[in-house]
Design an enzyme around this catalytic site. Sequence first.
Site, PDB file in Angstrom:
ATOM      1  N   ARG A 155       3.277  54.611   8.852  1.00  0.00           N
ATOM      2  CA  ARG A 155       3.386  54.623   7.392  1.00  0.00           C
ATOM      3  C   ARG A 155       3.216  56.020   6.804  1.00  0.00           C
ATOM      4  NH1 ARG A 155      -0.464  50.157   5.229  1.00  0.00           N
ATOM      5  NH2 ARG A 155       0.299  51.022   3.287  1.00  0.00           N
ATOM      6  N   CYS A 156       2.905  56.992   7.650  1.00  0.00           N
ATOM      7  CA  CYS A 156       2.677  58.366   7.200  1.00  0.00           C
ATOM      8  C   CYS A 156       3.899  59.231   7.513  1.00  0.00           C
ATOM      9  CB  CYS A 156       1.445  58.940   7.899  1.00  0.00           C
ATOM     10  SG  CYS A 156       1.195  60.700   7.620  1.00  0.00           S
ATOM     11  N   GLY A 157       4.450  59.866   6.496  1.00  0.00           N
ATOM     12  CA  GLY A 157       5.635  60.702   6.659  1.00  0.00           C
ATOM     13  C   GLY A 157       5.427  61.843   7.634  1.00  0.00           C
ATOM     14  N   ARG A 213       5.420  60.472  11.132  1.00  0.00           N
ATOM     15  CA  ARG A 213       6.789  60.128  11.578  1.00  0.00           C
ATOM     16  C   ARG A 213       7.569  61.381  11.952  1.00  0.00           C
ATOM     17  NH1 ARG A 213       6.552  56.711   7.026  1.00  0.00           N
ATOM     18  NH2 ARG A 213       7.965  58.085   5.912  1.00  0.00           N
TER      19      ARG A 213
END
Length: 114
Positions: free
Chosen positions: A9-11, A14
């Site tokens: 969920r963390c850019g 990712r």
Amino acid sequence: MLQIYHNSRCGKSRQCLALMQNSNLEFEVIHYLTHPPSFDELATIIEKLNIKPIALVRQKEKIWIENYKDQKLDDKQIILAMISNPILIEIPIVVKGSKAIIGRDLVKVSTFIS
């Protein structure tokens, strides 16, 4: 073997994972929210990062502000807080042997894993 402590969920996490996937290196993805590290594992990661435990805490996280911010905590208590609330752990963390980095800067991650 390389490891990445990852939150999908963390850019930033990712992006770091994508960089590692494109590196053609073998690595293990650890989804730390569903499989949090033990006390000893987290203490070892902190040692590999060469930082104090407080430097790994996401101090703007609501859980930290409401439960820990104004307390005088020693290193052990800070690690216990992160184990109890893994969302407090700053990620992504990339571990390579006896060293680790917080993988928010992709240039540094690229240099670190090569």
